[in-house]
Scaffold this active site. Structure first.
Site, mmCIF file in Angstrom:
data_model
loop_
_atom_site.group_PDB
_atom_site.id
_atom_site.type_symbol
_atom_site.label_atom_id
_atom_site.label_comp_id
_atom_site.label_asym_id
_atom_site.label_seq_id
_atom_site.Cartn_x
_atom_site.Cartn_y
_atom_site.Cartn_z
ATOM 1 N N ASP A 44 0.561 -7.405 8.490
ATOM 2 C CA ASP A 44 1.586 -6.392 8.051
ATOM 3 C C ASP A 44 1.573 -5.125 8.705
ATOM 4 O O ASP A 44 1.324 -4.119 8.158
ATOM 5 C CB ASP A 44 1.096 -6.052 6.454
ATOM 6 C CG ASP A 44 2.095 -5.125 5.447
ATOM 7 O OD1 ASP A 44 3.172 -5.251 6.013
ATOM 8 O OD2 ASP A 44 1.685 -4.493 4.729
ATOM 9 N N HIS B 16 13.115 5.425 2.882
ATOM 10 C CA HIS B 16 13.102 5.037 4.483
ATOM 11 C C HIS B 16 14.130 5.412 5.420
ATOM 12 O O HIS B 16 13.949 5.700 6.579
ATOM 13 C CB HIS B 16 12.732 3.394 4.515
ATOM 14 C CG HIS B 16 11.608 2.644 4.006
ATOM 15 N ND1 HIS B 16 10.554 2.996 4.917
ATOM 16 C CD2 HIS B 16 11.357 1.889 3.080
ATOM 17 C CE1 HIS B 16 9.411 2.551 4.165
ATOM 18 N NE2 HIS B 16 9.977 1.604 3.329
ATOM 19 N N TYR C 84 6.152 2.346 12.731
ATOM 20 C CA TYR C 84 5.700 1.496 11.512
ATOM 21 C C TYR C 84 4.709 0.701 12.084
ATOM 22 O O TYR C 84 4.697 -0.770 12.051
ATOM 23 C CB TYR C 84 6.966 0.565 11.147
ATOM 24 C CG TYR C 84 6.888 0.064 9.794
ATOM 25 C CD1 TYR C 84 6.998 0.819 8.813
ATOM 26 C CD2 TYR C 84 6.731 -1.171 9.598
ATOM 27 C CE1 TYR C 84 7.014 0.305 7.529
ATOM 28 C CE2 TYR C 84 6.461 -1.748 8.301
ATOM 29 C CZ TYR C 84 6.868 -0.962 7.052
ATOM 30 O OH TYR C 84 6.538 -1.308 5.868
ATOM 31 N N HIS D 273 1.592 -1.823 4.155
ATOM 32 C CA HIS D 273 1.757 -1.729 2.627
ATOM 33 C C HIS D 273 0.481 -1.497 1.952
ATOM 34 O O HIS D 273 0.544 -1.542 0.515
ATOM 35 C CB HIS D 273 2.513 -3.102 2.331
ATOM 36 C CG HIS D 273 3.838 -3.052 2.428
ATOM 37 N ND1 HIS D 273 4.594 -3.420 3.568
ATOM 38 C CD2 HIS D 273 4.938 -2.825 1.955
ATOM 39 C CE1 HIS D 273 5.749 -3.617 3.800
ATOM 40 N NE2 HIS D 273 5.932 -3.003 2.769
ATOM 41 N N HIS E 197 12.844 4.033 -3.041
ATOM 42 C CA HIS E 197 11.891 3.750 -2.083
ATOM 43 C C HIS E 197 12.685 3.496 -0.648
ATOM 44 O O HIS E 197 12.188 3.905 0.259
ATOM 45 C CB HIS E 197 10.876 2.761 -2.734
ATOM 46 C CG HIS E 197 10.078 2.335 -1.492
ATOM 47 N ND1 HIS E 197 8.651 2.485 -1.281
ATOM 48 C CD2 HIS E 197 10.377 1.265 -0.590
ATOM 49 C CE1 HIS E 197 8.086 1.789 -0.267
ATOM 50 N NE2 HIS E 197 9.264 1.115 0.352
ATOM 51 N N GLU E 198 13.499 2.572 -0.866
ATOM 52 C CA GLU E 198 14.135 1.956 0.104
ATOM 53 C C GLU E 198 15.199 3.106 0.924
ATOM 54 O O GLU E 198 15.001 3.052 2.089
ATOM 55 C CB GLU E 198 15.139 0.411 -0.073
ATOM 56 C CG GLU E 198 14.115 -0.476 -0.607
ATOM 57 C CD GLU E 198 13.101 -0.941 0.423
ATOM 58 O OE1 GLU E 198 13.321 -0.753 1.625
ATOM 59 O OE2 GLU E 198 11.781 -1.148 0.136
ATOM 60 N N GLU F 117 5.641 4.102 4.759
ATOM 61 C CA GLU F 117 5.464 3.381 3.379
ATOM 62 C C GLU F 117 5.262 4.508 2.257
ATOM 63 O O GLU F 117 5.835 4.555 1.109
ATOM 64 C CB GLU F 117 4.533 2.400 3.359
ATOM 65 C CG GLU F 117 5.096 0.858 3.720
ATOM 66 C CD GLU F 117 6.293 0.546 3.294
ATOM 67 O OE1 GLU F 117 6.081 0.736 1.929
ATOM 68 O OE2 GLU F 117 7.134 0.042 3.608
#
Length: 360
Positions: A275, A182, A193, A280, A178-179, A202
């Site tokens: 957020d 990005h 974002y 998210h 996942h990271e 995301e």
């Protein structure tokens, strides 16, 4: 994740964490200091890292290139140990082709970097996350009781968790994927974002994180659990993961963390200023669309459904401030361009229809 002015090569240095701020905010308010203190420390550390990223956008991030003599199509991994400090990258503990050591966290980080590299190379012909052999660096044992993992625009960083709510962040390979995904977005569509474009940012990371896990396990779409972060929650937590792509809103329902707030369709879209506009939270909607398309097609999800999503991400037509409808239309166009008017197109269009997102 935080974004700022574009620097080197038009790409923005970013700061992306896997645990949403609303989860840490909830923990930080708990009456039990054993739960609240690590969450507050994590929020404070994340704020410092976010500020560091903003400064980087002003002075410019250092360009990172593959080392001299590096072979194209081969990973170049380095794992560092922060030794519970916060200076990055820390002390080098494992390089490419080094044998596994006794530290399971180091070994998991190394393997996760490799699994991510392999999926993008074997499935999509992409040489590392920038498509040009970018070295993959990771730091483990970051800070004390640090309840997060993040991509800071240049490298991966993993906390060990507090042991009360979160365990070691290298445990789920999909969190690593996942990271790093990005980073792929950073080097391709560079999705802003905030709001729906941020939720797409995301979601893309969840999609490829899930695909990396499925590829590693050799699972079909039907066999996969479609959970993000399974194995990360400590035994005391009533939940299975951070997010569910199969059933958004059901990943956890806990007396400390509260209930998973993700919607599965536009009927329950969450409008919030927190957020970054709920990036998210509302990512559950495009996540669910991908799950529906992938399971309708069957087989390995990284092949047809994943290829369509990858084509959109890297095709050059996805705008930085794209909305859900923009992304949905492009997936339809990508399915038609690659596969014609067949099952792939029908599965994609029906999936978006089921979550309430227009494709025309």
């Amino acid at each position: 994740m935080d974004t700022g002015r574009k620097t080197h090569g038009g790409h923005e240095p970013v700061f992306c964490t896997v645990v949403p701020p609303h989860v840490l905010d909830k923990l930080a308010q708990h009456e039990d200091p054993a739960l609240a203190r690590p969450a507050r420390r994590t929020l404070e550390r994340d704020a410092l890292e976010r500020t560091h990223r903003r400064l980087t956008t002003v002075i410019g991030a250092p360009a990172v290139a593959a080392p001299a003599g590096a072979e194209a199509g081969k990973p170049h991994r380095t794992v560092y140990d922060a030794r519970h400090g916060t200076d990055l990258p820390g002390h080098k503990v494992r390089g490419e082709s080094d044998d596994p050591g006794k530290d399971a966290t180091v070994n998991r980080a190394y393997a996760g970097l490799g699994a991510t590299f392999e999926l993008f190379l074997k499935a999509y012909g992409r040489d590392s996350i920038d498509g040009n052999g970018l070295p993959l660096d990771a730091t483990v044992h970051y800070d004390r009781d640090y309840n997060n993992a993040f991509w800071n625009g240049e490298q991966m960083v993993f906390g060990d968790g507090d042991g009360e709510i979160f365990l070691d962040f290298t445990i789920p390979v999909d969190v690593i994927g996942h990271e790093l995904a990005h980073g792929v977005t950073q080097y391709t569509a560079n999705l802003t974002y905030f709001g729906q474009s941020g939720a797409l940012n995301e979601s893309v990371s969840d999609v490829f994180g899930a695909l990396i896990k499925q590829y590693t396990l050799g699972q079909t779409a039907a066999e996969a659990d479609w959970l993000i972060g399974a194995g990360l929650l400590a035994p005391r937590v009533t939940g299975t993961a951070l997010r569910s792509m199969k059933a958004p809103g059901t990943a956890y329902d806990d007396d400390v963390l509260g209930k998973d707030p993700q919607p599965a369709t536009m009927d329950d879209y969450v409008r919030t200023g927190r957020d970054n506009g709920g990036v998210h939270i509302n990512s559950g909607i495009p996540n669910h669309a991908f799950y529906l398309a992938a399971t309708a097609l069957g087989g390995h999800a990284w092949e047809r459904a994943g290829q369509i999503w990858y084509d959109v991400l890297t095709g050059g037509e996805l705008k930085e401030k794209a909305q859900f409808t923009d992304f949905a239309k492009l997936t339809g166009a990508a399915a038609r361009a690659r596969y014609g008017e067949g099952d792939e197109l029908r599965a994609v269009l029906k999936a978006w229809e089921q979550v309430g997102v227009r494709t025309r």
